[in-house]
Design a protein around this motif. Structure first.
Motif, PDB file in Angstrom:
ATOM      1  N   GLY A 240       0.850  -1.179   0.000  1.00  0.00           N
ATOM      2  CA  GLY A 240       0.000   0.000   0.000  1.00  0.00           C
ATOM      3  C   GLY A 240       0.888   1.231   0.000  1.00  0.00           C
ATOM      4  N   PHE A 241       0.349   2.392  -0.375  1.00  0.00           N
ATOM      5  CA  PHE A 241       1.224   3.564  -0.510  1.00  0.00           C
ATOM      6  C   PHE A 241       0.467   4.857  -0.263  1.00  0.00           C
ATOM      7  CE2 PHE A 241      -0.483   2.621  -4.727  1.00  0.00           C
ATOM      8  CZ  PHE A 241      -0.908   3.859  -5.190  1.00  0.00           C
ATOM      9  N   THR A 242       1.235   5.884   0.067  1.00  0.00           N
ATOM     10  CA  THR A 242       0.735   7.261   0.113  1.00  0.00           C
ATOM     11  C   THR A 242       1.764   8.170  -0.552  1.00  0.00           C
ATOM     12  OG1 THR A 242       1.732   7.904   2.246  1.00  0.00           O
ATOM     13  CG2 THR A 242      -0.421   6.796   2.315  1.00  0.00           C
ATOM     14  N   PHE A 243       1.284   9.248  -1.165  1.00  0.00           N
ATOM     15  CA  PHE A 243       2.122  10.278  -1.766  1.00  0.00           C
ATOM     16  C   PHE A 243       1.731  11.620  -1.168  1.00  0.00           C
ATOM     17  CE2 PHE A 243       2.347   7.476  -5.635  1.00  0.00           C
ATOM     18  CZ  PHE A 243       3.729   7.361  -5.676  1.00  0.00           C
ATOM     19  N   GLY A 244       2.722  12.458  -0.907  1.00  0.00           N
ATOM     20  CA  GLY A 244       2.449  13.832  -0.527  1.00  0.00           C
ATOM     21  C   GLY A 244       3.392  14.763  -1.255  1.00  0.00           C
ATOM     22  N   GLY A 245       2.860  15.693  -2.011  1.00  0.00           N
ATOM     23  CA  GLY A 245       3.701  16.603  -2.766  1.00  0.00           C
ATOM     24  C   GLY A 245       2.944  17.834  -3.198  1.00  0.00           C
ATOM     25  N   TYR A 250      -2.185  11.721  -1.910  1.00  0.00           N
ATOM     26  CA  TYR A 250      -2.814  10.559  -2.534  1.00  0.00           C
ATOM     27  C   TYR A 250      -2.508   9.305  -1.729  1.00  0.00           C
ATOM     28  CZ  TYR A 250      -3.641  13.530  -6.584  1.00  0.00           C
ATOM     29  OH  TYR A 250      -4.073  14.542  -7.404  1.00  0.00           O
ATOM     30  N   TYR A 251      -3.356   8.303  -1.881  1.00  0.00           N
ATOM     31  CA  TYR A 251      -3.155   7.005  -1.238  1.00  0.00           C
ATOM     32  C   TYR A 251      -3.547   5.924  -2.241  1.00  0.00           C
ATOM     33  CZ  TYR A 251      -8.216   7.075  -0.870  1.00  0.00           C
ATOM     34  OH  TYR A 251      -9.541   7.129  -1.186  1.00  0.00           O
ATOM     35  N   GLY A 252      -3.062   4.706  -2.019  1.00  0.00           N
ATOM     36  CA  GLY A 252      -3.423   3.661  -2.958  1.00  0.00           C
ATOM     37  C   GLY A 252      -2.985   2.283  -2.520  1.00  0.00           C
TER      38      GLY A 252
END
Length: 381
Positions: A240-245, A250-252
């Motif tokens: 699973g993942f999250t992005f912050g920028g 975002y998550y996924g």
């Protein structure tokens, strides 16, 4: 048969969990829901949901996440179903926007294993990720994701087996509290009575005004599943993942059973109110556009054909922290809401907390962070 120890208004993830723990303890419990849970009208559909332990918000959230995981494990054992996949979660961010250093330090104090990784190491371990050189990442190997609808269904089945009653398709029209503190819950199916009421109405708190007014706004959110290279993004090899920028948060999830990589945006969204139509996926160009552009930037080999899209709701508080407290005027009424798009992982522990408060009047969990007193009085009634 219309008098109960506890009535739960809203039998979604939090309400159904509370109903299970109350019934298991022998309290006569009635669950009321406007639909038939698990359903697609709230916030708990469109599996899966992330569960992480190295959590932002400090020790109260971290402790709650650890307790929630233990309770999910117990639910798996009692239900005989696999509800949680501990396949890891990779959190990635532009350090100019957000740093994981404090979170990793707090997690270490709880014995939670985390790894701080640079972009080179991320790209080496997961070749499907195109992370900019200056980004940082925090990897939690013991985190993962929950199958949300299966979780709600398991709580439902076990709650009913323990003696709880459920009335689906029974929206609550109003709640009245008598001078002695007992409550009457009015529906089209009749009036039900209890000394204690738990209101976990999700995006429908607005419909219960003026009995309760909370600083919660409902927001329409879009998620999508995209065709991806299975050799890079299948569940056996991708977390699973999250992005912050600069482009948002975002998550996924990996491609589970070949369903495609699921991705959603945490920030943004369009406000929604009960009674309004929830516009389907694709009603806005940003529904697919935001998701696709993020995949193209960071995970280009997961930016294939859109396989499926869906919409759900967030119920946001001003600080995106939860509300778990008593009604300001009626101590026999408990309020649980504003879970702000990151609450599902805690549903097991929140249900236990609500059961504690309803049965004993107190809980061993630290819930001071979730008190109504943190808001201006004019926003709460």
């Amino acid at each position: 048969m219309r008098t109960y120890d506890v009535i739960i208004v809203g039998a979604g993830s939090m309400g159904m969990s509370a109903g299970y723990y109350l019934a298991k303890r022998g309290l006569k419990t009635l669950l009321l829901d406007a639909f038939d849970p698990p359903h697609t009208e709230g916030s708990h559909h469109g599996e899966p949901r992330l569960i992480r332990h190295a959590y932002s918000g400090g020790p109260a959230y971290i402790s709650l996440a650890l307790r929630a995981h233990r309770l999910w494990d117990e639910l798996e054992g009692e239900s005989g179903e696999q509800l949680l996949e501990a396949r890891g979660v990779l959190n990635m961010a532009d350090p100019e926007q957000y740093s994981y250093r404090t979170r990793a330090k707090e997690a270490a104090g709880f014995g939670i294993p985390v790894e701080m990784l640079d972009a080179v190491e991320v790209r080496k371990r997961w070749p499907g990720i195109n992370l900019p050189d200056h980004y940082e990442a925090m990897y939690e190997p013991t985190a993962g994701y929950l199958y949300s609808e299966k979780c709600v269904a398991a709580y439902r089945r076990l709650a009913l087996a323990a003696g709880a009653e459920l009335l689906p398709y029974t929206p609550v029209e109003r709640i009245a509290v008598e001078a002695g503190g007992s409550a009457s819950v009015h529906t089209r199916s009749g009036v039900f009575h209890a000394d204690r009421v738990i209101v976990s109405a999700g995006a429908w708190f607005w419909a219960l005004e003026p009995f309760v007014k909370l600083p919660i706004r409902a927001v329409r959110k879009a998620v999508g599943w995209f065709e991806a290279k299975e050799e890079l993004f299948a569940e056996q090899r991708f977390p699973g993942f999250t992005f912050g920028g600069p482009g948002g948060g975002y998550y996924g999830f990996p491609s589970i059973g070949g369903a495609g990589v699921k991705i959603g945006r945490h920030d943004g969204g369009n406000e929604w109110r009960p009674g309004e139509p929830l516009e389907p996926f694709g009603s806005y160009s940003s529904d697919e556009g935001d998701l696709r552009s993020t995949l193209e930037a960071y995970m280009p080999q997961a930016a294939g054909k859109l396989l499926r899209g869906a919409v759900c709701k967030y119920e946001l508080t001003p600080d995106e922290s939860f509300i778990i407290d008593r009604h300001p005027e009626h101590p026999g009424v408990l309020l649980a809401g504003g879970f702000s798009g990151h609450g599902f992982k805690f549903a097991s522990a929140v249900g236990e907390i609500l059961a504690d408060l309803a049965e004993k009047g107190k809980t061993g969990h630290d819930i001071s962070l979730f008190a109504l007193a943190r808001f201006d009085k004019e926003t709460v009634a």
